[in-house]
Design an enzyme around this catalytic site. Structure first.
Site, PDB file in Angstrom:
ATOM      1  N   ASP A  12       0.816  -1.225   0.000  1.00  0.00           N
ATOM      2  CA  ASP A  12       0.000   0.000   0.000  1.00  0.00           C
ATOM      3  C   ASP A  12       0.844   1.267   0.000  1.00  0.00           C
ATOM      4  O   ASP A  12       0.457   2.297   0.537  1.00  0.00           O
ATOM      5  CB  ASP A  12      -0.960   0.050   1.208  1.00  0.00           C
ATOM      6  CG  ASP A  12      -1.798  -1.200   1.289  1.00  0.00           C
ATOM      7  OD1 ASP A  12      -2.289  -1.631   0.236  1.00  0.00           O
ATOM      8  OD2 ASP A  12      -1.952  -1.754   2.393  1.00  0.00           O
ATOM      9  N   HIS A  40      -4.593  -1.972  -6.063  1.00  0.00           N
ATOM     10  CA  HIS A  40      -3.816  -0.817  -6.491  1.00  0.00           C
ATOM     11  C   HIS A  40      -4.801   0.258  -6.914  1.00  0.00           C
ATOM     12  O   HIS A  40      -5.670   0.004  -7.736  1.00  0.00           O
ATOM     13  CB  HIS A  40      -2.946  -1.162  -7.704  1.00  0.00           C
ATOM     14  CG  HIS A  40      -1.739  -1.955  -7.354  1.00  0.00           C
ATOM     15  ND1 HIS A  40      -0.957  -2.570  -8.288  1.00  0.00           N
ATOM     16  CD2 HIS A  40      -1.181  -2.217  -6.162  1.00  0.00           C
ATOM     17  CE1 HIS A  40       0.035  -3.184  -7.676  1.00  0.00           C
ATOM     18  NE2 HIS A  40      -0.075  -2.988  -6.389  1.00  0.00           N
TER      19      HIS A  40
HETATM   20  P1  GDP Z   1      -0.625   0.249  -3.757  1.00  0.00           P
HETATM   21  O1  GDP Z   1      -1.253  -1.069  -3.466  1.00  0.00           O
HETATM   22  O2  GDP Z   1       0.831   0.286  -3.361  1.00  0.00           O
HETATM   23  O3  GDP Z   1      -0.846   0.719  -5.146  1.00  0.00           O
HETATM   24  O4  GDP Z   1      -1.298   1.320  -2.802  1.00  0.00           O
HETATM   25  P2  GDP Z   1      -2.868   1.574  -2.533  1.00  0.00           P
HETATM   26  O5  GDP Z   1      -3.555   1.855  -3.792  1.00  0.00           O
HETATM   27  O6  GDP Z   1      -3.417   0.536  -1.664  1.00  0.00           O
HETATM   28  O7  GDP Z   1      -2.774   2.852  -1.611  1.00  0.00           O
HETATM   29  C1  GDP Z   1      -2.292   4.057  -2.023  1.00  0.00           C
HETATM   30  C2  GDP Z   1      -3.395   5.104  -1.835  1.00  0.00           C
HETATM   31  O8  GDP Z   1      -2.821   6.369  -1.701  1.00  0.00           O
HETATM   32  C3  GDP Z   1      -4.351   5.202  -2.997  1.00  0.00           C
HETATM   33  O9  GDP Z   1      -5.615   5.586  -2.544  1.00  0.00           O
HETATM   34  C4  GDP Z   1      -3.728   6.318  -3.846  1.00  0.00           C
HETATM   35  O10 GDP Z   1      -4.660   6.995  -4.674  1.00  0.00           O
HETATM   36  C5  GDP Z   1      -3.214   7.209  -2.781  1.00  0.00           C
HETATM   37  N1  GDP Z   1      -1.993   7.937  -3.127  1.00  0.00           N
HETATM   38  C6  GDP Z   1      -0.914   7.498  -3.823  1.00  0.00           C
HETATM   39  N2  GDP Z   1       0.048   8.439  -3.832  1.00  0.00           N
HETATM   40  C7  GDP Z   1      -0.428   9.491  -3.117  1.00  0.00           C
HETATM   41  C8  GDP Z   1       0.118  10.757  -2.723  1.00  0.00           C
HETATM   42  O11 GDP Z   1       1.257  11.109  -3.027  1.00  0.00           O
HETATM   43  N3  GDP Z   1      -0.679  11.557  -1.942  1.00  0.00           N
HETATM   44  C9  GDP Z   1      -1.925  11.204  -1.557  1.00  0.00           C
HETATM   45  N4  GDP Z   1      -2.624  12.057  -0.790  1.00  0.00           N
HETATM   46  N5  GDP Z   1      -2.466  10.013  -1.893  1.00  0.00           N
HETATM   47  C10 GDP Z   1      -1.728   9.169  -2.660  1.00  0.00           C
END
Ligand code: GDP
Length: 425
Positions: A12, A40
Site C-alpha cells: 500500500d 492498487h
Molecule cells: P498500492 O497497493 O501500493 O498501489 O497502494 P494503494 O492503492 O493501496 O494505496 C495508495 C493510496 O494512496 C491510494 O488511494 C492512492 O490513490 C493514494 N496515493 C498514492 N500516492 C499518493 C500521494 O502522493 N498523496 C496522496 N494524498 N495520496 C496518494
C-alpha cells in the site's frame, strides 16, 4: 529497459499510482506474483480505479499487460475486474491483455479453505484477505492445482478436476467437516469464467522473449511490499509469494533476463493491513489523525489500516532486500497537518537498541519503537511541481529519509492524481 517497481514496506505504498505514471515509457507491464489479495488505486482520466489482478498499465491503450506464471488467478474475479473496465470504455483484447498458460488458477475452494482456516483460528486468525491466496500457493507447490493452460485442453480437464476434487475433499469434508466440493460445480465455474479468457492465454515466456529481442521496454509491477515476502518478510505474517524484485523476471517467465533498475515505492509514513508485529504503530489520537489524513483504508477490503511514523529500520531493510536503485516517495502531502513529524529511528529489543531489522517474530513481538520528531512543514504542498516550491522542512525530511535508507529519492508524490509529483534529478 527492464524496470521493476516494488514496495519497500508492508504494501500500500502507492505502487499502482507510480506504475500508472511511469508506464507511459514502457511497452509492456507485467504482474509477476500474488493474486487479487491487494488493491492498487489509480486516479487518472478514467476517474478512480481499483485494480486487484490487472497490471496498472491496463488503463493505457498502447500498453500491453501480462499476468505472469508466478501469479495465482481467480477467474471469477478477473471476469468482474475486466467487465468493470469494459463498462468504463477500456478495451480488453488479447493484444492488450496476455495471460500466462503457466499461471495458477485460484479456485473457489481455495477461497473456501481460506475462510474455514481463519474461522478455525478464531482469535488467533492471521487477518487473511480470505481470497484463497495461501491455500492456492500451497497447492501449487503440492503440484495439485490447475493452470490457465489446462483450459486449452477441454478433453482432459474433467479428469483433472475429478482427481483434484477427490483429494481436496479429504480436507474440506473430512478435515473441516464442510459440505463436499462437487466436480460438476467446479467444471461449470471453469467454463463460465475460464472459457472467455481462452483467446488471451499463451506462453508468456516466448511472448516476452520476443519483445526483448525486438527492443521493447518492460515494467514489472509487484504487489505488496518487502516485509510481506514469504522468505524475507515478517513470517508467518507474510503473503504466500515472493514480493521482491529478484523474483520479477522469474515470476514473469523470463528468468534469463536481468533488470536494469529497481524503483522502490516508499510512503512518507507507515501503514500495515492485518495482524502481526508493526513496531512503529501509532495509537490513539495521533494514529487516528494520520489514518484520516492519509485515507488509510484497504483498497481491496475497505479495512482500516494500522498506521505509524516513517520506520527507518524497516524501510532501510526493505530498500536493501529489494535492491532498489531509486526511491519514489509517496504521500508526503499527507503530513502537511503535523507540527512535528514522528520518525521511528530504531527499535528497542529487551532493553537494547537495535538498528537492523530482526529476522524472526520473537524479537519483533517485543520490539518497541524509539521515536524522534522532525520539524513539520505545516502547509499544503499538493500543488508543488518542483523541488524549489517545497518548504525547507519538507526538503530536510526528504534528505533525512534518503540518507537513512541509503538510496536516492528520484520521484516525490504529493497527491493521488497522475501529475501530482515532483521529479528529483
Ligand atoms: P498500492 O497497493 O501500493 O498501489 O497502494 P494503494 O492503492 O493501496 O494505496 C495508495 C493510496 O494512496 C491510494 O488511494 C492512492 O490513490 C493514494 N496515493 C498514492 N500516492 C499518493 C500521494 O502522493 N498523496 C496522496 N494524498 N495520496 C496518494
Amino acid at each position: 529497459m527492464l524496470t521493476s517497481i516494488v514496495g519497500t514496506n508492508w504494501g500500500d505504498e502507492g505502487k499502482g499510482r507510480m506504475v500508472d505514471l511511469l508506464s507511459k515509457s514502457y511497452d509492456i507491464v507485467v504482474r509477476y506474483q500474488g493474486g487479487n489479495n491487494a488493491g492498487h488505486t489509480v486516479v487518472n482520466e478514467y476517474g478512480k480505479t481499483v485494480l486487484n489482478l490487472l497490471p496498472s498499465g491496463i488503463l493505457r491503450p498502447e500498453t500491453a499487460n501480462v499476468l505472469g506464471p508466478g501469479m495465482v488467478i481467480d477467474l471469477e474475479h478477473l471476469s468482474k475486474e475486466t467487465q468493470t473496465l469494459k463498462d468504463r470504455g477500456v478495451e480488453i483484447t488479447p493484444e492488450h491483455l496476455v495471460l500466462s498458460s503457466r499461471a495458477t488458477i485460484c479456485l473457489p475452494y481455495h477461497r473456501l479453505l481460506d475462510v474455514l482456516e481463519e474461522e478455525r483460528l478464531g482469535s488467533k486468525k492471521f487477518g487473511s484477505t480470505r481470497r484463497g491466496i495461501s491455500p492456492v500457493y500451497a497447492d501449487k507447490y503440492m503440484k495439485k492445482t490447475l493452470r490457465l493452460g489446462d483450459l486449452l485442453y477441454p478433453a482432459t480437464l474433467r479428469e483433472k478436476v475429478e482427481d483434484l476434487v477427490e483429494w481436496k475433499n479429504l480436507t474440506v469434508e473430512k478435515g473441516y467437516g464442510s459440505a463436499p466440493i462437487k466436480a460438476d460445480g467446479l467444471m461449470d465455474w471453469l467454463l463460465a469464467y475460464g472459457k472467455p479468457f481462452v483467446p488471451f492465454v499463451r506462453d508468456t515466456s516466448l511472448y516476452l522473449q520476443e519483445a526483448i529481442t525486438a527492443g521493447k521496454s518492460i515494467m514489472f509491477e509487484a504487489q505488496l511490499g518487502a516485509l510481506r515476502d514469504v522468505d524475507f518478510g515478517i513470517y508467518p505474517y507474510t503473503s504466500a509469494s515472493s514480493t521482491l524484485a529478484a523474483y520479477a523476471t522469474l515470476g514473469a517467465g523470463i528468468p534469463f533476463a536481468a533488470l536494469d533498475q529497481v524503483i522502490g515505492i516508499m510512503k512518507a509514513y507507515s501503514s500495515c493491513v492485518g495482524e502481526g508485529p508493526f513496531t512503529c504503530e501509532l495509537f490513539g489520537e495521533e494514529g487516528d489523525k494520520l489514518r484520516e489524513a492519509g485515507a488509510e483504508y484497504g483498497a481491496a477490503t475497505g479495512r482500516p489500516r494500522r498506521v505509524g511514523g516513517f520506520d527507518v529500520v524497516a524501510s532501510r531493510y526493505g530498500t536493501k532486500m529489494q535492491g532498489c536503485t531509486a526511491i519514489a516517495l509517496t504521500k508526503l502531502d499527507v503530513l502537511s497537518y503535523m507540527e512535528m513529524i514522528p520518525v521511528c529511528v530504531a527499535y528497542e529489543i529487551r532493553g537494547e537498541r537495535c538498528d537492523s531489522f530482526p529476522s524472526g517474530i520473537d524479537d519483533l513481538m517485543v520490539a518497541k519503537p524509539i521515536y524522534e520528531y522532525l520539524p513539520g512543514f505545516h502547509c499544503d504542498i499538493s500543488h508543488c511541481r518542483s523541488i524549489e516550491e517545497l518548504p525547507r522542512e519538507a526538503i530536510d525530511y526528504i534528505r533525512f529519509i534518503e540518507s537513512a535508507v541509503d538510496c536516492p529519492i528520484r520521484y516525490l508524490s504529493v497527491g493521488p492524481e497522475r501529475e501530482a509529483y515532483i521529479w528529483m534529478p
